[in-house]
Structure formats: C-alpha cells, structure tokens
Design a protein around this motif. Structure first.
Motif, PDB file in Angstrom:
ATOM      1  N   THR A   1     -62.492  71.420 -86.555  1.00  0.00           N
ATOM      2  CA  THR A   1     -62.085  73.082 -86.911  1.00  0.00           C
ATOM      3  C   THR A   1     -62.607  73.861 -85.634  1.00  0.00           C
ATOM      4  N   LEU A   2     -61.570  74.600 -85.200  1.00  0.00           N
ATOM      5  CA  LEU A   2     -61.892  75.395 -84.141  1.00  0.00           C
ATOM      6  C   LEU A   2     -61.436  76.798 -84.442  1.00  0.00           C
ATOM      7  N   HIS A   3     -62.504  77.916 -84.141  1.00  0.00           N
ATOM      8  CA  HIS A   3     -62.268  79.300 -84.255  1.00  0.00           C
ATOM      9  C   HIS A   3     -62.060  79.911 -82.808  1.00  0.00           C
ATOM     10  N   PHE A   4     -60.993  80.456 -82.787  1.00  0.00           N
ATOM     11  CA  PHE A   4     -60.558  81.208 -81.516  1.00  0.00           C
ATOM     12  C   PHE A   4     -61.185  82.557 -81.186  1.00  0.00           C
ATOM     13  N   CYS A   5     -62.166  82.726 -80.324  1.00  0.00           N
ATOM     14  CA  CYS A   5     -62.624  84.066 -80.317  1.00  0.00           C
ATOM     15  C   CYS A   5     -62.209  85.029 -79.281  1.00  0.00           C
ATOM     16  N   ALA A   6     -61.541  84.410 -78.329  1.00  0.00           N
ATOM     17  CA  ALA A   6     -61.198  85.240 -77.045  1.00  0.00           C
ATOM     18  C   ALA A   6     -60.122  84.466 -76.240  1.00  0.00           C
ATOM     19  N   PRO A   7     -59.514  85.066 -75.455  1.00  0.00           N
ATOM     20  CA  PRO A   7     -58.491  84.119 -74.692  1.00  0.00           C
ATOM     21  C   PRO A   7     -58.921  83.473 -73.787  1.00  0.00           C
TER      22      PRO A   7
ATOM     23  N   VAL B   1     -71.275  58.104 -90.721  1.00  0.00           N
ATOM     24  CA  VAL B   1     -70.691  59.595 -90.509  1.00  0.00           C
ATOM     25  C   VAL B   1     -71.443  60.244 -89.373  1.00  0.00           C
ATOM     26  N   THR B   2     -71.130  61.056 -88.510  1.00  0.00           N
ATOM     27  CA  THR B   2     -71.513  62.023 -87.583  1.00  0.00           C
ATOM     28  C   THR B   2     -70.977  63.333 -87.570  1.00  0.00           C
ATOM     29  N   HIS B   3     -71.862  64.311 -87.413  1.00  0.00           N
ATOM     30  CA  HIS B   3     -71.186  65.963 -87.408  1.00  0.00           C
ATOM     31  C   HIS B   3     -71.851  66.549 -86.090  1.00  0.00           C
ATOM     32  N   ALA B   4     -70.934  67.109 -85.578  1.00  0.00           N
ATOM     33  CA  ALA B   4     -71.157  67.717 -84.041  1.00  0.00           C
ATOM     34  C   ALA B   4     -70.436  68.987 -83.967  1.00  0.00           C
ATOM     35  N   THR B   5     -71.074  69.805 -83.181  1.00  0.00           N
ATOM     36  CA  THR B   5     -70.546  71.099 -83.234  1.00  0.00           C
ATOM     37  C   THR B   5     -70.219  71.504 -81.467  1.00  0.00           C
ATOM     38  N   VAL B   6     -69.329  72.517 -81.063  1.00  0.00           N
ATOM     39  CA  VAL B   6     -68.820  72.630 -79.802  1.00  0.00           C
ATOM     40  C   VAL B   6     -68.637  74.233 -79.623  1.00  0.00           C
ATOM     41  N   ARG B   7     -68.842  74.563 -78.443  1.00  0.00           N
ATOM     42  CA  ARG B   7     -68.848  75.933 -78.085  1.00  0.00           C
ATOM     43  C   ARG B   7     -68.127  75.752 -76.341  1.00  0.00           C
ATOM     44  N   VAL B   8     -67.020  76.912 -76.366  1.00  0.00           N
ATOM     45  CA  VAL B   8     -66.301  76.929 -75.109  1.00  0.00           C
ATOM     46  C   VAL B   8     -66.544  78.480 -74.647  1.00  0.00           C
ATOM     47  N   GLU B   9     -67.121  78.612 -73.657  1.00  0.00           N
ATOM     48  CA  GLU B   9     -67.294  79.791 -73.040  1.00  0.00           C
ATOM     49  C   GLU B   9     -67.166  80.079 -71.714  1.00  0.00           C
ATOM     50  N   ASN B  10     -66.990  81.446 -71.074  1.00  0.00           N
ATOM     51  CA  ASN B  10     -67.103  81.505 -69.890  1.00  0.00           C
ATOM     52  C   ASN B  10     -67.911  82.546 -69.705  1.00  0.00           C
ATOM     53  N   ASP B  11     -67.904  83.098 -68.192  1.00  0.00           N
ATOM     54  CA  ASP B  11     -68.918  84.415 -67.891  1.00  0.00           C
ATOM     55  C   ASP B  11     -68.716  85.385 -68.817  1.00  0.00           C
ATOM     56  N   SER B  12     -67.580  85.845 -69.486  1.00  0.00           N
ATOM     57  CA  SER B  12     -67.303  86.990 -70.173  1.00  0.00           C
ATOM     58  C   SER B  12     -67.697  86.675 -71.806  1.00  0.00           C
ATOM     59  N   GLY B  13     -68.170  85.434 -72.149  1.00  0.00           N
ATOM     60  CA  GLY B  13     -68.706  85.230 -73.303  1.00  0.00           C
ATOM     61  C   GLY B  13     -68.167  83.827 -73.919  1.00  0.00           C
ATOM     62  N   VAL B  14     -67.998  83.960 -75.237  1.00  0.00           N
ATOM     63  CA  VAL B  14     -67.502  82.833 -75.970  1.00  0.00           C
ATOM     64  C   VAL B  14     -66.154  82.874 -76.221  1.00  0.00           C
ATOM     65  N   LEU B  15     -65.443  81.673 -76.056  1.00  0.00           N
ATOM     66  CA  LEU B  15     -63.760  81.588 -76.219  1.00  0.00           C
ATOM     67  C   LEU B  15     -63.640  80.944 -77.537  1.00  0.00           C
ATOM     68  N   ALA B  16     -64.317  79.742 -77.943  1.00  0.00           N
ATOM     69  CA  ALA B  16     -63.831  79.134 -79.044  1.00  0.00           C
ATOM     70  C   ALA B  16     -65.395  78.484 -79.482  1.00  0.00           C
ATOM     71  N   LEU B  17     -65.237  78.232 -80.900  1.00  0.00           N
ATOM     72  CA  LEU B  17     -66.405  77.769 -81.633  1.00  0.00           C
ATOM     73  C   LEU B  17     -65.904  76.774 -82.773  1.00  0.00           C
ATOM     74  N   GLY B  18     -66.447  75.434 -82.649  1.00  0.00           N
ATOM     75  CA  GLY B  18     -65.890  74.370 -83.576  1.00  0.00           C
ATOM     76  C   GLY B  18     -66.896  73.444 -83.786  1.00  0.00           C
ATOM     77  N   SER B  19     -66.285  72.547 -85.054  1.00  0.00           N
ATOM     78  CA  SER B  19     -67.136  71.696 -85.419  1.00  0.00           C
ATOM     79  C   SER B  19     -66.225  70.430 -85.732  1.00  0.00           C
ATOM     80  N   ALA B  20     -66.785  69.129 -85.687  1.00  0.00           N
ATOM     81  CA  ALA B  20     -65.977  67.916 -86.033  1.00  0.00           C
ATOM     82  C   ALA B  20     -66.875  66.982 -86.932  1.00  0.00           C
ATOM     83  N   THR B  21     -66.252  66.089 -87.731  1.00  0.00           N
ATOM     84  CA  THR B  21     -66.794  65.188 -88.330  1.00  0.00           C
ATOM     85  C   THR B  21     -66.151  63.909 -87.802  1.00  0.00           C
ATOM     86  N   PHE B  22     -67.036  62.745 -87.440  1.00  0.00           N
ATOM     87  CA  PHE B  22     -66.513  61.557 -87.146  1.00  0.00           C
ATOM     88  C   PHE B  22     -67.180  60.651 -88.095  1.00  0.00           C
TER      89      PHE B  22
END
Length: 267
Positions: free
Chosen positions: A61-67, A86-107
């Motif tokens: 799952t990925l939430h798109f927060c900014a371009p 099963v493994t659960h993990a989270t991810v954050r994509v960001e740049n100097d302006s702030g967060v771009l995307a937040l997500g989680s995954a199940t393996f």
C-alpha cells in the motif's frame, strides 16, 4: 545496459534502512514522477531491506502525499515485525520539502497446496500482435514513452463514454524481467478508468493504492519482452474521488496481481 524502469526505480543504499534516489522529469506525469516509478522505488527499497527472497511481497500500500518533483529524494524503510512466515515493513519517501509518499508492505513465504482457486477469467481480447500499438504522436504523459501500449479495453480518456473502463496490453520498451516493482509500474501505467467517462480534459491524481500479489516474481520462464494485459474498471465516483479496480494478467491467463486505487478528479 540497465533497462530504463529498473534504473529509474533502484535506489542507492546509504545505510541501514536508508536509500537515496533521484526522480527524473523523463518519468513525469503532471507535476512529478508517475506513481508507478515512485511505488516501484519504494518497494525495491523494502525488498532490499528485507533481504529474503523466500518471502515475496504479498501486499503493498502506498499513499501519495506530494508530487515527486525532479531531484534527489530519500527512501526510509523499517521492518516493523518479522514472524515465522510473515514480515511487515513500512516505507517513507521524502525530499527536502517534506514527505512524498508513505507505505507499508507484507511479505510472506509460499505455502503451496493449502488452497488454490481462481473464479475470474482474463478478458477475451485479441493477442497483442493483433492490436495496433499506440503511436508516439498521441498525447500522453512523459513517462509513457518507456512503454508500448496496445489499448483494447474500454473507452478513450476524455471521451465521455458510458462506462469507466480502460486497459490493454503493455510492456516496457526495454526488455525487462517482471519483478514486483515492475508489476507496480505496469499496473499504474494506464490512464485512470474514470477518464473514459469524463467529457473533456480533466486532471487526476492518485491518492493511494493497494496491490495484492498472487505469484512469486519473477516467474520462472517468463520472457523479458513479454506483454501483459492490464485491466481497469471504476464503478463508483463521488465528491471528486473515483475508485479503480485493476488486474495484471499474463498472455496465457495467469493473474499476477490486483490493485485497488483511489483517484482525485481535479479541475
């Protein structure tokens, strides 16, 4: 030479759970990189953090927060819990302006033979070589130049049709092994289905998506130049938002993944 999508979606590890990437305007859709390359990058970082090929991704799952505008970005990953299977993990994509995307995954490890069924059939469409390829002079977002499109489902975007459906065959123009991050990229490469019901141009933006994977990728014997059928159908829109249910099939009728996506219809 590294295939274009693989190069664009492979971040550089710079520390435990920390990666650097650079989004290029060549992959843009509107103000920033299209969601498929952002999502593919995030998932590839998660897979690298996990480091266990016996636990393929099952849900992402990925939430798109900014371009994701052109330039450097950071990808931060975290293993939240890892159990016996099963493994659960989270991810954050960001740049100097702030967060771009937040997500989680199940393996999760494969458990063949417990239960298997499929009550859906791949749509009955002509094979890709019998469907004309979309010409390069048709107006499409910048990133589309990296894929071959053979539209054969639903209506054209902005045509004001009666059904919100779109899809067809596609593949990267560079032969590329189909792994899970590329599956994300292909799923997000077609226009939103809602646009087939819109009469005249209207921009859209992805709010979030959730993908479920039913195969361990890459699949043995899968050709790097294979076509895949991406279907999309929207059955509800309200308050400026539209849902979209998508599937990705092989030429021989294997369902690889499904996606539920939410779009904001703008303008």
């Amino acid at each position: 030479m590294t295939a274009a999508f693989l190069a664009a979606s492979t971040p550089e590890p710079v520390g435990p759970g920390r990666y650097l990437t650079r989004f290029s305007s060549a992959w843009n859709q509107g103000k920033g990189a299209y969601g498929g390359v952002v999502g593919g990058t995030a998932l590839r970082a998660l897979e690298h953090t996990l480091g266990d090929a016996t636990r393929p991704v099952r849900s992402f799952t990925l939430h798109f927060c900014a371009p994701a505008v052109e330039g450097e970005a950071r990808v931060l990953t975290r293993i939240e819990r890892s159990g016996r299977t099963v493994t659960h993990a989270t991810v954050r994509v960001e740049n100097d302006s702030g967060v771009l995307a937040l997500g989680s995954a199940t393996f999760g490890v494969s458990r063949p033979g417990i239960i298997d069924y499929l009550e859906m059939k791949r749509p009955d469409v002509p094979p890709p070589h019998e469907v004309p390829v979309l010409p390069d002079d048709v107006p499409m977002p910048d990133f589309c130049r990296f894929f071959d499109y053979h539209f054969c489902l639903g209506g054209a975007p902005y045509s004001g049709g009666p059904v919100a459906e779109t899809g067809g065959w596609l593949r990267p123009r560079d032969p590329t092994p189909l792994d899970a991050p590329l599956c994300v990229g292909l799923m997000d490469a077609y226009p939103p289905s809602v646009l087939a019901r819109v009469d005249g141009f209207r921009p859209t933006a992805t709010v979030d998506f959730t993908m479920h994977f039913f195969q361990t990728l890459p699949r043995p014997g899968q050709r790097d130049d294979a076509y895949f059928l991406r279907t999309g159908r929207s059955r509800q829109a309200a308050d400026g938002f539209a849902e979209d249910f998508q599937q990705l099939w092989t030429e021989d009728g294997v369902l690889l993944a499904q996606c539920r996506q939410l779009f904001a219809v703008l303008g």
